[in-house]
Structure formats: C-alpha cells, structure tokens
Design an enzyme around this catalytic site. Structure first.
Site, PDB file in Angstrom:
ATOM      1  CD  GLU A 201      -2.487  -1.405   2.658  1.00  0.00           C
ATOM      2  OE1 GLU A 201      -2.846  -0.362   3.234  1.00  0.00           O
ATOM      3  OE2 GLU A 201      -2.684  -2.545   3.121  1.00  0.00           O
ATOM      4  CD  GLU A 309      -9.851   2.173   4.052  1.00  0.00           C
ATOM      5  OE1 GLU A 309     -10.416   1.349   4.791  1.00  0.00           O
ATOM      6  OE2 GLU A 309      -8.900   1.882   3.305  1.00  0.00           O
TER       7      GLU A 309
END
Length: 395
Positions: A201, A309
C-alpha cells in the site's frame, strides 16, 4: 501491640503501598523496553537534519538500515537500481504542480546513505504498546466489510494478474476529527485472503495517531498475513529496503492543493522486477520490498484498487466529520474535488497499459462519493472522489 497485631498491620501497609511500588516498577520496565526499541530502530546516522516541523532526518548508511534486521534478509543482495523501469505514457496537465518534501530546502543526505525519519519516544507511546508500534491501529483496511469503522470511495480492477501500477494522485490536507482516525489516498496491490492476505500500500495520509500531527505525509505499508504479526508503516519494522537519499517515507509535504486554486500532484509507480517490488515517487526510485517477506505477492498481485479511505469512530454516536481528499464531493470536479488520473497497470510483459473493466465501490455516497472521469483525454483513465463526512444527509 502484640507480635500478631504488628504483623497484620505491616501486611496492611504493604497491601496499600505495593500497587504504587509495583506500578513504578512496571513504569520503569516499560521505559527500559521503549529505550531498547528506539536503539534497535534508529540506526547510527552519519549526519542528522533537523526540520522546521520537528522531524529529524537521519542519514543512515545503506547497508545499516533497519530492513536487514529481518530474519529473511540476512546477507541480502542490495540493488541500488532496478533492471528496468516501465515506460510512462502519462501526460501531466499545466494545471498540475509537482511538489517536494518539506525538508529538502535544508539539504539532502550524502551518497550511499538513505534518508530515514527518526522514530521518537512519543511515537512508540502513541501506539499504546511496543507490540502495536508501526501497525495499523484499526486493521483491516483491505478487508472491506470486516470493520464498520472503515469507509471508502475506490475504483477497483477486476481480478487478474498484475505486476504493478502507475498513477497520479492529487494531494490535499483533509481535516481529521479524532487522533485515531485517518484520511488517506492510496493504491492497494494485493493477493490472498484472510490471514493469508498480502498487500503493498502506497499513498498519502493524515493520521495523527501515527505521526503525532495533522500534516499530510507520504507512507508505505505492507503485510504478509492479513494485518496480523507481519508488516508495518514505512520503516517502523524490517522489510522495506530504502535506496533513496532524497525521498523519505513518512515525511510531510509542505504544499497541498487549494480549493479553486493551484493543484498539487504526486506521480507514483510500483512494479515487480524479478524478485522485488520497486517504488518510484515523483520520478525518484525510493526503494523496494523483497519477495522473500511475502507469501504470495512474489507471484504478482491479483487485485488492484485506487482511491480514498477514512476511519469513522462515530464519536458521540455521530458520523465523523473527517474529510476524504479535499472534503468536497466528486461531482464538483476539477480544482474542487480530489482526483486520481492516468491510471495504468503493469502486465505480464512488463508493459504499462490502461486497466480495463474498472468499477467503483463506495460505502455511503451521502458521506463520500466517486465519479469516473471522461475517457479520451490527456487524463487517461481517471476519477474524482471525496466528501465531507458528517452532513445533513450523513448524520
């Protein structure tokens, strides 16, 4: 007072004071453990650079960095450059402004060293325990549906075999309501499920619970067991091998996009080269993840996502006011909403191509939203996303 009475009284005094004594002993023990951890994490630096925002950048010899404390990376063969870099076909518009990290105006680290953000005592204490340091305080980011506190607005690729991704992300400084909430924009490359989930990520985030402030920072993260015992942010544990003396993971960006103003972007490229995954940020090769630390990503990723997010702790029973991206909804478009553009994937022939069959996934469009961009423009495959969190339709 008889001997028996004296003994009882003495025992009562001990019961009263012993918690304080034991508490002090525990406190001292914790202090010692924290100091030991700091010594393990912060490797000897040739020089150190003090930044205006309080960060300290240590210039650590490449061979001395924390990555090589990983049991699988003993006698690791360091590579300073990848054997190839996928050619970029992205076109940046004149409205974009690439930015540098905040400390670069002071100086950069010498050759043959890497720039490492020094870990401080308070960084460890914020994590709550030594075991939790470097981990996600709210695990399960890629495990959609596993935790109701995670909300997202993402674009997803259909399942396949992927060997990297390239994109340009528009950077903002979203407001985050609670210390343990965060707001991020990133890509996920993953394979496996559950406890066998592997992820890489990369992106930018505001996460006070990790950084201790509300600055927008570059971050990397990895896990090889579904956010269990392996993996961490940045270089908070052995794993990611840094090669750059200019780009520092975990470091802040001094300029961000302005509503109806100048737009700042960050080009990011991640790709697999033989036995490691490389990371390039703003045309600078930052470092790599060796295949050895993963259980399945060595064979390529099966899923790729891009987007935003947040964590919603529902303080006081209300939805968080933590913003995603610019804090404005996708429908507002350029210079108002956040965006990803020039999305590309690396296929099995190491060629950068546009992904096909993308689809959006949003938890609650009243809180955060996403909207595909127009095809056939210089932006390539793109989308807008973002939102304000709590509002009249998202109570």
């Amino acid at each position: 007072m008889g001997m028996a009475g004296f003994t009882v009284a003495l025992m009562m005094i001990w019961v009263i004071i012993s918690p304080c004594v034991n508490g002090k002993e525990f406190s001292n023990h914790k202090e010692i453990e924290v100091e030991r951890l700091l010594k393990r994490l912060n490797k000897h630096a040739l020089i150190s650079i003090k930044c205006e925002d309080g960060d300290i950048i240590d210039c650590v010899p490449i061979h001395s960095q924390l990555a090589f404390d990983h049991p699988l990376l003993k006698n690791h063969n360091i590579k300073m450059r990848p054997s190839f870099i996928p050619e970029s076909t992205s076109t940046y518009t004149k409205n974009d402004t690439n930015d540098t990290q905040a400390w670069h105006k002071n100086e950069i680290c010498p050759e043959n060293t890497v720039s490492i953000r020094r870990i401080k005592k308070e960084d460890i204490l914020r994590s709550g325990s030594i075991e939790n340091f470097g981990k996600k305080m709210t695990p399960g980011i890629r495990l959609y549906g596993s935790s109701s506190i995670h909300e997202y607005a993402i674009m997803r690729a259909k399942k396949g075999k992927y060997f990297g991704t390239q994109f340009v992300v528009n950077i903002w400084k979203p407001k985050v309501q609670e210390p343990n909430e965060f707001s991020l924009a990133q890509t996920w490359l993953s394979s496996g499920v559950g406890a066998k989930l592997n992820t890489i990520e990369v992106g930018v985030q505001v996460y006070p619970g990790i950084s201790g402030d509300k600055n927008l920072r570059l971050f990397v993260f990895w896990t090889a067991d579904g956010y269990g015992k392996t993996g961490c942010y940045n270089i908070d544990c052995p794993g990611f091998v840094q090669t750059s003396n200019r780009i520092t993971v975990g470091r802040a960006y001094k300029s961000v996009s302005k509503y109806e103003g100048v737009q700042h972007v960050l080009p990011i490229l991640i790709w697999k080269d033989v036995d490691r995954w490389w990371l390039q940020v703003d045309k600078e090769v930052v470092g790599y993840w060796p295949d050895k630390i993963f259980s399945s990503l060595g064979k390529g990723a099966t899923d790729i996502d891009w987007g935003g997010e947040i964590v919603n702790e529902k303080t006081g029973g209300k939805h968080t006011s933590t913003e995603m991206g610019s804090g404005h909804f996708a429908k507002e478009g350029f210079k108002k909403a956040s965006y990803f553009k020039n999305l590309m994937i690396v296929d099995k022939s190491n060629t950068l191509i546009e992904p096909q069959g993308l689809y959006s996934d949003v938890t609650n469009e009243n809180c955060y939203s996403i909207k595909k961009g127009r095809n056939g423009t210089a932006w390539g495959i793109s989308f807008f996303y973002g939102g304000s969190g709590r509002n009249a339709k998202c109570p």
